[in-house]
Design an enzyme around this catalytic site. Structure first.
Site, PDB file in Angstrom:
ATOM      1  N   SER A 110       0.826  -1.214   0.000  1.00  0.00           N
ATOM      2  CA  SER A 110       0.000   0.000   0.000  1.00  0.00           C
ATOM      3  C   SER A 110       0.862   1.266   0.000  1.00  0.00           C
ATOM      4  O   SER A 110       1.846   1.368   0.716  1.00  0.00           O
ATOM      5  CB  SER A 110      -0.905   0.006   1.240  1.00  0.00           C
ATOM      6  OG  SER A 110      -1.546   1.262   1.332  1.00  0.00           O
ATOM      7  N   THR A 139      -8.245  -1.512   2.903  1.00  0.00           N
ATOM      8  CA  THR A 139      -8.202  -1.997   1.537  1.00  0.00           C
ATOM      9  C   THR A 139      -8.689  -3.440   1.575  1.00  0.00           C
ATOM     10  O   THR A 139      -9.283  -3.884   2.565  1.00  0.00           O
ATOM     11  CB  THR A 139      -6.792  -1.786   0.947  1.00  0.00           C
ATOM     12  OG1 THR A 139      -6.803  -2.238  -0.390  1.00  0.00           O
ATOM     13  CG2 THR A 139      -5.698  -2.501   1.716  1.00  0.00           C
ATOM     14  N   LYS A 177     -13.401  -3.698   2.768  1.00  0.00           N
ATOM     15  CA  LYS A 177     -14.223  -2.516   2.468  1.00  0.00           C
ATOM     16  C   LYS A 177     -15.727  -2.799   2.629  1.00  0.00           C
ATOM     17  O   LYS A 177     -16.454  -1.988   3.196  1.00  0.00           O
ATOM     18  CB  LYS A 177     -13.941  -2.018   1.050  1.00  0.00           C
ATOM     19  CG  LYS A 177     -12.576  -1.341   0.907  1.00  0.00           C
ATOM     20  CD  LYS A 177     -12.433  -0.774  -0.499  1.00  0.00           C
ATOM     21  CE  LYS A 177     -11.109  -0.078  -0.681  1.00  0.00           C
ATOM     22  NZ  LYS A 177     -11.010   0.606  -1.974  1.00  0.00           N
ATOM     23  N   ASN A 207     -13.658   2.914   2.870  1.00  0.00           N
ATOM     24  CA  ASN A 207     -12.194   2.875   2.823  1.00  0.00           C
ATOM     25  C   ASN A 207     -11.559   3.758   3.894  1.00  0.00           C
ATOM     26  O   ASN A 207     -10.332   3.771   4.039  1.00  0.00           O
ATOM     27  CB  ASN A 207     -11.662   3.250   1.432  1.00  0.00           C
ATOM     28  CG  ASN A 207     -11.747   4.733   1.152  1.00  0.00           C
ATOM     29  OD1 ASN A 207     -12.561   5.445   1.750  1.00  0.00           O
ATOM     30  ND2 ASN A 207     -10.897   5.214   0.263  1.00  0.00           N
ATOM     31  N   ASP A 228     -12.943   7.159  -2.272  1.00  0.00           N
ATOM     32  CA  ASP A 228     -12.596   6.855  -3.675  1.00  0.00           C
ATOM     33  C   ASP A 228     -13.524   7.617  -4.615  1.00  0.00           C
ATOM     34  O   ASP A 228     -13.106   8.117  -5.669  1.00  0.00           O
ATOM     35  CB  ASP A 228     -12.759   5.356  -3.957  1.00  0.00           C
ATOM     36  CG  ASP A 228     -11.687   4.536  -3.252  1.00  0.00           C
ATOM     37  OD1 ASP A 228     -10.575   5.048  -3.088  1.00  0.00           O
ATOM     38  OD2 ASP A 228     -11.976   3.390  -2.868  1.00  0.00           O
TER      39      ASP A 228
END
Ligand code: ATR
Length: 280
Positions: free
Chosen positions: A17, A64, A68, A89, A104
């Site tokens: 990540s 992640t 989610k 998220n 997002d």
């Protein structure tokens, strides 16, 4: 001296990540007293992690794969956008409660606007109907697109996504004459599938791009590689293009706003974020 407040990203796997790099870069630039860690959590370990986090370990975290959807059903207070997406998220912990958000979706719209594209009133085509594509679809519909055609390999998944905003979204097969007709009227094409991602296989044929009007923006949510074959072909045809990096950066900025309660003007952190990614 008080200890820095702790933030983290959870996932399985999570070592890849970019979130710790992005958040620690922003925290440094903004002079905020938090530290952001990488926290591997196995798929059956969410409750143990949450118990530790609520006991004072963390003031917030990003999530992640594979958490989610699970978090959308687990947080105490769920933001309406995250509810629509059934995906969280970003989680803030306040007074023993979990507040869930999805950045997002607004992150994608912020990235588009940063590239000079206002989605309001536009016609868009979206390839894919998985998790990433869903965030794009909901973001575009909330931002007022005139129409959005979802083209997915598995038609039932495309239809389920389109049903979220039936007045705006419709579906088309992923390839063939109907896709070409739809593309010929589009202002925006977004690839939300994993096709073109490093190690994931390529589009067998990119000739469908020729149907897209020259001034239409072509977006690929993939950022590894930073220029997919789809974007390379679109550029060769003269289209403006955007890869997935601006979305990655904007979703992180919006998450940090939730964590800290501070307004973060993107221009205050974007140059440092771009530098940090270049040297990583
Ligand atoms: P993510 O969370 O990254 O969006 P995902 O939810 O697994 O990942 O979604 C992957 C998307 O890429 C799906 O839309 C998938 O299509 P299906 O719904 O038919 O599975 C699409 N996809 C993956 N490989 C593909 C391929 N070879 N051709 C076309 N679409 C593909």
């Amino acid at each position: 001296m008080t200890a820095a407040k702790k933030l983290c990203v959870i996932g399985w796997p999570v070592e890849h990540s970019k979130s710790p790099l992005l958040h620690n870069t922003m925290l440094g630039v903004l002079g905020l007293d938090y530290e952001y860690l990488c926290q591997p959590v196995p798929p059956d370990g969410l409750e143990d992690f949450l118990a530790a986090a609520l006991a004072g370990g963390y003031v917030g975290f990003n999530a992640t794969m594979p958490f989610k959807t699970q978090l959308a059903h687990r947080v105490d207070v769920l933001d309406p956008l995250a509810r629509k997406l059934e995906a969280v998220n970003t989680v803030c912990i306040q007074n023993g409660k979990l507040y869930g958000y999805n950045t997002d979706c607004p992150g994608f719209i912020a990235a588009l606007r940063g590239a000079g594209f206002d989605p309001s009133g536009k016609k868009a085509v979206l390839l894919g109907a998985g998790g990433a594509a869903r965030a794009v679809a909901v973001g575009l519909c909330e931002a007022g697109v005139k129409s959005l055609t979802v083209c997915n390999r598995t038609p039932e998944k495309g239809a389920a996504l389109a049903a979220l905003y039936p007045d705006i979204m419709s579906t088309s097969p992923l390839m063939g004459p109907q896709l070409l007709d739809t593309l010929s009227e589009a202002d925006l094409l977004v690839n939300g599938t994993s096709v073109g991602m490093a190690g994931q296989g390529e589009w067998p044929d990119l000739d469908f791009l020729a149907a897209l009007p020259r001034d239409a923006l072509a977006v690929d949510l993939i950022y590894h590689p930073d220029r997919t074959q789809l974007l390379a072909r679109a550029q060769a045809l003269g289209h403006p293009t955007m890869n997935g990096l601006p979305l990655l950066l904007h979703q992180a900025i919006l998450a940090l706003e939730h964590f800290t309660g501070a307004a973060i003007p993107p221009e205050a952190v974007l140059p440092a974020l771009e530098r940090a990614l270049q040297v990583s």
